[in-house]
Scaffold this motif. Sequence first.
Motif, PDB file in Angstrom:
ATOM      1  N   ASP A 178      70.881 104.048  44.564  1.00  0.00           N
ATOM      2  CA  ASP A 178      70.710 102.633  44.277  1.00  0.00           C
ATOM      3  C   ASP A 178      71.254 101.837  45.457  1.00  0.00           C
ATOM      4  O   ASP A 178      72.126 102.302  46.185  1.00  0.00           O
ATOM      5  N   GLN A 210      71.274 108.868  32.490  1.00  0.00           N
ATOM      6  CA  GLN A 210      70.961 107.547  33.046  1.00  0.00           C
ATOM      7  C   GLN A 210      72.110 106.581  32.812  1.00  0.00           C
ATOM      8  O   GLN A 210      72.791 106.651  31.778  1.00  0.00           O
ATOM      9  N   ASP A 250      72.792 110.290  37.874  1.00  0.00           N
ATOM     10  CA  ASP A 250      72.257 108.964  38.178  1.00  0.00           C
ATOM     11  C   ASP A 250      73.368 108.076  38.713  1.00  0.00           C
ATOM     12  O   ASP A 250      74.544 108.318  38.443  1.00  0.00           O
ATOM     13  N   GLN A 273      69.956 113.276  43.102  1.00  0.00           N
ATOM     14  CA  GLN A 273      69.507 112.957  41.749  1.00  0.00           C
ATOM     15  C   GLN A 273      69.382 111.474  41.481  1.00  0.00           C
ATOM     16  O   GLN A 273      68.647 111.067  40.596  1.00  0.00           O
ATOM     17  N   GLY A 274      70.121 110.653  42.199  1.00  0.00           N
ATOM     18  CA  GLY A 274      70.067 109.222  41.961  1.00  0.00           C
ATOM     19  C   GLY A 274      70.488 108.456  43.192  1.00  0.00           C
ATOM     20  O   GLY A 274      71.279 108.941  43.992  1.00  0.00           O
TER      21      GLY A 274
END
Length: 181
Positions: A64, A149, A107, A61-62
């Motif tokens: 980074d 988020q 996220d 889902q997320g």
Amino acid sequence: KYQPKPLQVVETERQMVGVMFSPCGKSMVSGGYDGLLHRWDLTQEEITEQDPIAGHQGWIQGCDFHPSSSRVFSGDSWGRLACYDYLQAKPEPIWAVESAHDGWLRDVAVSPDGTLVASCGRDQQVRLWATADGRKLQQMSGHEVDVYQVGFHPDGQYLVSADAHGVVRKWDVKNGQEAGE
């Protein structure tokens, strides 16, 4: 200095959730509904897909990137948060938290200084973790529905989170409390 190649179309038969460039600009990563973190090498004439990063059971889902190392952080629909070295040929988890959230981790975001990774999810919680070892540092409560988020302020002192009802909350990273005006 690295110069990116002209734009190319990368087609895949998989459903993807988001896509992002690594801070160095030499790699691209996308989370898949197949539970894999897909990677592309952008340094060749043709963009080439590398072996994907496995280890998630649910949809990613997320994800980074760490701002100054070759680490990538990803979260899935089963609540797992993991850290990998995306430049390794066959990445294994550096660390993983199997139940970072109660289901659906929605996220992740890495702080500008690279010391923290924030996560949010269906359990209405926002959490901060140490990027070095996955240790939980803070839990922020206050949302009444799924949190979708998270994002850090550029100075790293604040974190924002947004939920399914359109509520955006601002948090003080040091104490985990909602930040005032």
